[in-house]
Design a protein around this motif. Structure first.
Motif, PDB file in Angstrom:
ATOM      1  N   LYS A  25      54.492  34.059  47.974  1.00 29.28           N
ATOM      2  CA  LYS A  25      55.881  34.404  48.287  1.00 29.28           C
ATOM      3  C   LYS A  25      55.963  35.809  48.881  1.00 29.28           C
ATOM      4  O   LYS A  25      56.591  36.031  49.920  1.00 29.28           O
ATOM      5  N   ASN A  26      55.345  36.794  48.209  1.00 30.87           N
ATOM      6  CA  ASN A  26      55.410  38.181  48.674  1.00 30.87           C
ATOM      7  C   ASN A  26      54.709  38.351  50.017  1.00 30.87           C
ATOM      8  O   ASN A  26      55.190  39.071  50.894  1.00 30.87           O
ATOM      9  N   MET A  27      53.557  37.674  50.154  1.00 27.76           N
ATOM     10  CA  MET A  27      52.841  37.710  51.437  1.00 27.76           C
ATOM     11  C   MET A  27      53.718  37.144  52.556  1.00 27.76           C
ATOM     12  O   MET A  27      53.811  37.705  53.651  1.00 27.76           O
ATOM     13  N   GLY A  81      46.218  41.757  41.972  1.00 23.43           N
ATOM     14  CA  GLY A  81      45.467  40.650  41.383  1.00 23.43           C
ATOM     15  C   GLY A  81      46.124  40.013  40.175  1.00 23.43           C
ATOM     16  O   GLY A  81      45.751  38.914  39.773  1.00 23.43           O
ATOM     17  N   GLY A  82      47.133  40.676  39.584  1.00 25.78           N
ATOM     18  CA  GLY A  82      47.775  40.138  38.397  1.00 25.78           C
ATOM     19  C   GLY A  82      48.930  39.194  38.677  1.00 25.78           C
ATOM     20  O   GLY A  82      49.508  38.636  37.752  1.00 25.78           O
ATOM     21  N   LEU A  83      49.260  39.011  39.941  1.00 29.30           N
ATOM     22  CA  LEU A  83      50.352  38.095  40.287  1.00 29.30           C
ATOM     23  C   LEU A  83      49.850  36.660  40.288  1.00 29.30           C
ATOM     24  O   LEU A  83      48.677  36.405  40.572  1.00 29.30           O
ATOM     25  N   SER A  84      50.744  35.732  40.022  1.00 27.60           N
ATOM     26  CA  SER A  84      50.377  34.321  40.121  1.00 27.60           C
ATOM     27  C   SER A  84      50.186  33.958  41.593  1.00 27.60           C
ATOM     28  O   SER A  84      50.642  34.683  42.484  1.00 27.60           O
ATOM     29  N   GLN A 132      25.714  40.165  39.965  1.00 29.13           N
ATOM     30  CA  GLN A 132      24.310  39.816  39.761  1.00 29.13           C
ATOM     31  C   GLN A 132      24.130  38.320  39.534  1.00 29.13           C
ATOM     32  O   GLN A 132      23.011  37.832  39.381  1.00 29.13           O
ATOM     33  N   GLY A 133      25.252  37.586  39.462  1.00 29.97           N
ATOM     34  CA  GLY A 133      25.169  36.135  39.285  1.00 29.97           C
ATOM     35  C   GLY A 133      24.963  35.700  37.845  1.00 29.97           C
ATOM     36  O   GLY A 133      24.755  34.513  37.580  1.00 29.97           O
ATOM     37  N   ILE A 134      25.003  36.656  36.892  1.00 37.48           N
ATOM     38  CA  ILE A 134      24.818  36.315  35.476  1.00 37.48           C
ATOM     39  C   ILE A 134      26.034  35.531  34.975  1.00 37.48           C
ATOM     40  O   ILE A 134      25.914  34.604  34.187  1.00 37.48           O
ATOM     41  N   LEU A 135      27.195  35.942  35.444  1.00 35.81           N
ATOM     42  CA  LEU A 135      28.416  35.184  35.144  1.00 35.81           C
ATOM     43  C   LEU A 135      29.322  35.228  36.372  1.00 35.81           C
ATOM     44  O   LEU A 135      29.068  35.970  37.321  1.00 35.81           O
ATOM     45  N   THR A 136      30.365  34.418  36.355  1.00 36.76           N
ATOM     46  CA  THR A 136      31.350  34.423  37.436  1.00 36.76           C
ATOM     47  C   THR A 136      32.687  34.804  36.851  1.00 36.76           C
ATOM     48  O   THR A 136      33.150  34.195  35.878  1.00 36.76           O
ATOM     49  N   LEU A 137      33.292  35.854  37.411  1.00 34.70           N
ATOM     50  CA  LEU A 137      34.589  36.336  36.954  1.00 34.70           C
ATOM     51  C   LEU A 137      35.630  35.955  37.999  1.00 34.70           C
ATOM     52  O   LEU A 137      35.589  36.412  39.130  1.00 34.70           O
ATOM     53  N   SER A 138      36.542  35.086  37.606  1.00 37.21           N
ATOM     54  CA  SER A 138      37.656  34.717  38.493  1.00 37.21           C
ATOM     55  C   SER A 138      38.880  35.449  38.003  1.00 37.21           C
ATOM     56  O   SER A 138      39.277  35.311  36.848  1.00 37.21           O
ATOM     57  N   GLN A 139      39.471  36.266  38.876  1.00 41.99           N
ATOM     58  CA  GLN A 139      40.604  37.082  38.450  1.00 41.99           C
ATOM     59  C   GLN A 139      41.945  36.490  38.866  1.00 41.99           C
ATOM     60  O   GLN A 139      42.951  37.177  38.888  1.00 41.99           O
ATOM     61  N   GLU A 140      41.945  35.239  39.249  1.00 38.42           N
ATOM     62  CA  GLU A 140      43.212  34.622  39.617  1.00 38.42           C
ATOM     63  C   GLU A 140      44.063  34.431  38.367  1.00 38.42           C
ATOM     64  O   GLU A 140      43.646  33.810  37.402  1.00 38.42           O
ATOM     65  N   TYR A 141      45.245  34.986  38.419  1.00 39.54           N
ATOM     66  CA  TYR A 141      46.187  34.875  37.295  1.00 39.54           C
ATOM     67  C   TYR A 141      46.491  33.400  37.043  1.00 39.54           C
ATOM     68  O   TYR A 141      46.673  32.628  37.960  1.00 39.54           O
ATOM     69  N   SER A 142      46.521  33.019  35.792  1.00 43.90           N
ATOM     70  CA  SER A 142      46.842  31.619  35.502  1.00 43.90           C
ATOM     71  C   SER A 142      47.728  31.541  34.257  1.00 43.90           C
ATOM     72  O   SER A 142      47.759  32.447  33.436  1.00 43.90           O
TER      73      SER A 142
END
Length: 630
Positions: A267-269, A258-261, A403-413
């Motif tokens: 590319k790796n895929m 998950g830490g890759l851009s 729970q929908g309280i917040l949204t966490l997007s883990q896409e590296y940016s």
């Protein structure tokens, strides 16, 4: 089914449906509520995509997985099928435009997360759409007994009152009987047709090996089976470390976490999909939407957190129906390590409240405010500031996300901001002296008119496209401009984005969801114990153990798992091996691999004999992993 088959052939180039795809499609076309339990690789998306294309109107697809939604929308668009996904981070005005497109633009698929249904105005807009089918993917999330419960899924039942004649199709790859019954109840499915594909994968040999040297055993397995392979590991560091170790042994290897851009992931895929490398080392971030049929081996070198996740990950092997292997390599310390990773890091109500309040403080959100606000987020920085343990904090934030309280997007940016700090005429003079840099500078000036007045966020891929330059070259030009005091340039890496979906209410917010936290923690402990049972049970066929977990009974042993293979082996006289080991250790200290090489017995038999000698206090093991006589 001729029309359905024609659509399958036209878009997906398959000549026939897999069972029970055709039965599910027929049920949906007959207007019936339907439940499909199809293990991973069974082709769930075909079950709603084909009937939706056969009917007028638009199919509403509810899914919790942003990456999977994006992937499916991208694939549909490549087939010239109009599809839209309403994912997190889309502003309200853009959302209105997208929904207008759905209503008037002849779109066939609208993907959205269950949390979107909590917005009344979105629900009102959906009511105006010509919905022909409502598909609920990952339907086990509806049940608090499922392995990934999300309360927002409970809102889906509201759609029944608005679309009483539209069939509901609930799909999941992993659900016990208890979960399936609960999903049907919570969604309000009316006399649903139930289609359940067996969890048996007769071509997969499930193997569990207790080993001292996991890298050595991996080397043996991967040399014996040089086809595409996946190795699942616990964390990002293990991911890159294991890939490096395998590369040093001569294997063509890449990795994915998950830490890759996005570019690095793609590319790796691509390297692995095109088989330019044999091995993909990955965390559980890898796998959703992966459609590679000839994966020969899936190896877990750390214990999975649940049988559900293990079954899904192992099931990425052998989708071409040829013999494949799903292997867990384990050592005595694994249970303790996994317990510290999965169980000891579960947040309780007290720390969940503390983390939520500090999160609001961190982003300066006042009580009663914060809804729809979006922030870049660095987990490590947050934990360091407030002294929170990293894993427990991540699990707490992930729980708040579910729970929908917040949204966490883990896409590296990577966020880049810049501002020209010299006059425009000086910039023009610089371009005339440095013509190679002119396309990049001109693209920046034309795209961002306010770049002289203030720090401006730059979309690097857009500038690369407009200037016809590669991104690394643009980076080097910007660095050069900064060194020469032509621009003020900042580059900041963020490992996540957080969007607050509700106003801040501190304890009131947490009290509302704390019962789900308690249930989730109990569920995770039970699931982990099931994994330990699967690993430790040495007198039952491994395939039978998996089927039993999912409530399915097998009449016969599979014949190909590690238990079944061990049954076929002729019994070894361990006393003879023990004598040989003692004879060798009289001469010198040796490790298990050296002993195996000298005795010429199998690794399993040598380790079994060594364990007996250790238990009987005849030998000892030193810190360097060498054995010696007592």
């Amino acid at each position: 089914m001729s029309e359905a088959l024609a659509i399958l052939q036209k878009y997906w180039k398959h000549d026939e449906f897999r069972s029970p795809q055709d039965e599910i499609i027929n049920s949906v076309l007959d207007g019936k509520d339907t439940f499909g339990l199809m293990p991973t690789g069974g082709g769930k998306s075909i079950c709603f995509q084909v009937p939706a294309l056969m009917k007028d109107g638009i199919c509403l697809v509810i899914s919790p997985l942003v990456a999977l939604m994006k992937d499916q929308v991208h694939r549909l668009q490549q087939l010239n099928i109009k599809a839209i996904a309403l994912t997190g981070g889309i502003q309200s005005d853009e959302m209105i435009t997208l929904l207008d497109n759905c209503e008037f633009g002849n779109y066939k698929f609208l993907y959205l997360s269950p949390e979107r249904l909590q917005s009344d105005w979105i629900l009102e807009r959906i009511k105006t759409l010509p919905i022909n089918l409502i598909a609920i993917d990952e339907a086990h999330c509806v049940s608090q007994w499922g392995h990934d419960f999300r309360p927002a899924y409970l809102k889906i039942a509201k759609l029944k009152t608005h679309f009483p004649k539209v069939p509901f199709l609930a799909l999941t790859a992993s659900a016990t009987k208890k979960v399936m019954d609960d999903v049907i109840l919570q969604l309000g499915l009316e006399k649903p047709a139930i289609f359940q594909k067996s969890f048996a994968r007769k071509n997969i040999a499930y193997m569990v090996f207790e080993v001292e040297d996991k890298l050595h055993r991996m080397e043996q397995i991967l040399k014996k089976n040089p086809q595409p392979s996946i190795i699942y590991v616990r964390n990002r560091k293990s991911c890159s470390d294991t890939a490096s170790q395998l590369q040093s042994l001569g294997f063509k290897t890449t990795f994915y976490h998950g830490g890759l851009s996005v570019k690095e992931k793609e590319k790796n895929m691509g390297l692995w999909m095109k088989e330019e490398v044999q091995i993909m080392v990955a965390t559980n971030a890898f796998g959703m939407g992966i459609d590679k049929s000839n994966v020969k081996t899936v190896i877990h070198i750390h214990l999975p957190e649940s049988m559900e996740s293990y079954y899904q990950e192992a099931g990425r092997a052998g989708r071409n129906e040829e013999k494949a292997f799903a292997v867990i390599l384990t050592s005595p310390s694994d249970k303790t390590q996994a317990q510290s990773q999965f169980i000891n890091v579960l947040p309780d109500k007290k720390i969940l409240t503390q983390i939520y309040i500090k999160l609001c403080t961190y982003f300066r959100i006042a009580y009663g405010e914060g809804i729809d606000e979006q922030f870049s987020f660095n987990l490590n920085h947050f934990c360091q500031r407030y002294g929170f343990p990293t894993l427990k904090t991540f699990n707490a934030i992930q729980f708040l996300d579910r729970q929908g309280i917040l949204t966490l997007s883990q896409e590296y940016s990577e966020k880049i901001t810049m501002q020209f700090v010299i006059e425009s005429k000086e910039v023009i003079r610089y371009m005339s002296l440095n013509p190679n840099e002119e396309p990049v500078i001109l693209s920046l000036l034309r795209t961002y008119p306010g770049i002289y007045e203030s720090q401006t966020a730059i979309n690097l891929s857009l500038i690369a496209k407009k200037s016809n330059c590669e991104e690394p070259l643009i980076h080097s030009i910007l660095e050069k401009l900064k060194e020469r005091d032509i621009i003020d340039y900042h580059k900041k890496n963020n490992d996540a984005t957080i969007i607050f979906n509700e106003i801040r209410e501190d304890e009131r917010t947490i009290n509302r969801v704390s019962k789900y936290l308690e249930n989730q923690n109990k569920q995770k402990v039970a699931q982990f114990e099931s994994v330990i049972h699967y690993i430790n049970e040495k007198k039952v066929c491994k395939s039978k153990l998996i089927l039993d977990y999912f409530g399915e009974k097998a009449e016969t042993d599979c014949g190909i798992c590690s238990y079944c293979i061990s049954k076929k082996k002729k019994p070894i006289d361990t006393s003879m091996i023990s004598e040989k080991i003692i004879g060798l250790l009289k001469i010198q200290e040796l490790n298990s691999r050296e002993i195996q090489k000298l005795t010429k017995y199998s690794e399993d038999d040598v380790i079994f004999a060594l364990q007996n000698l250790l238990e009987n206090n005849k030998i000892s093991v030193k810190p360097n992993n060498k054995y010696s006589l007592k």
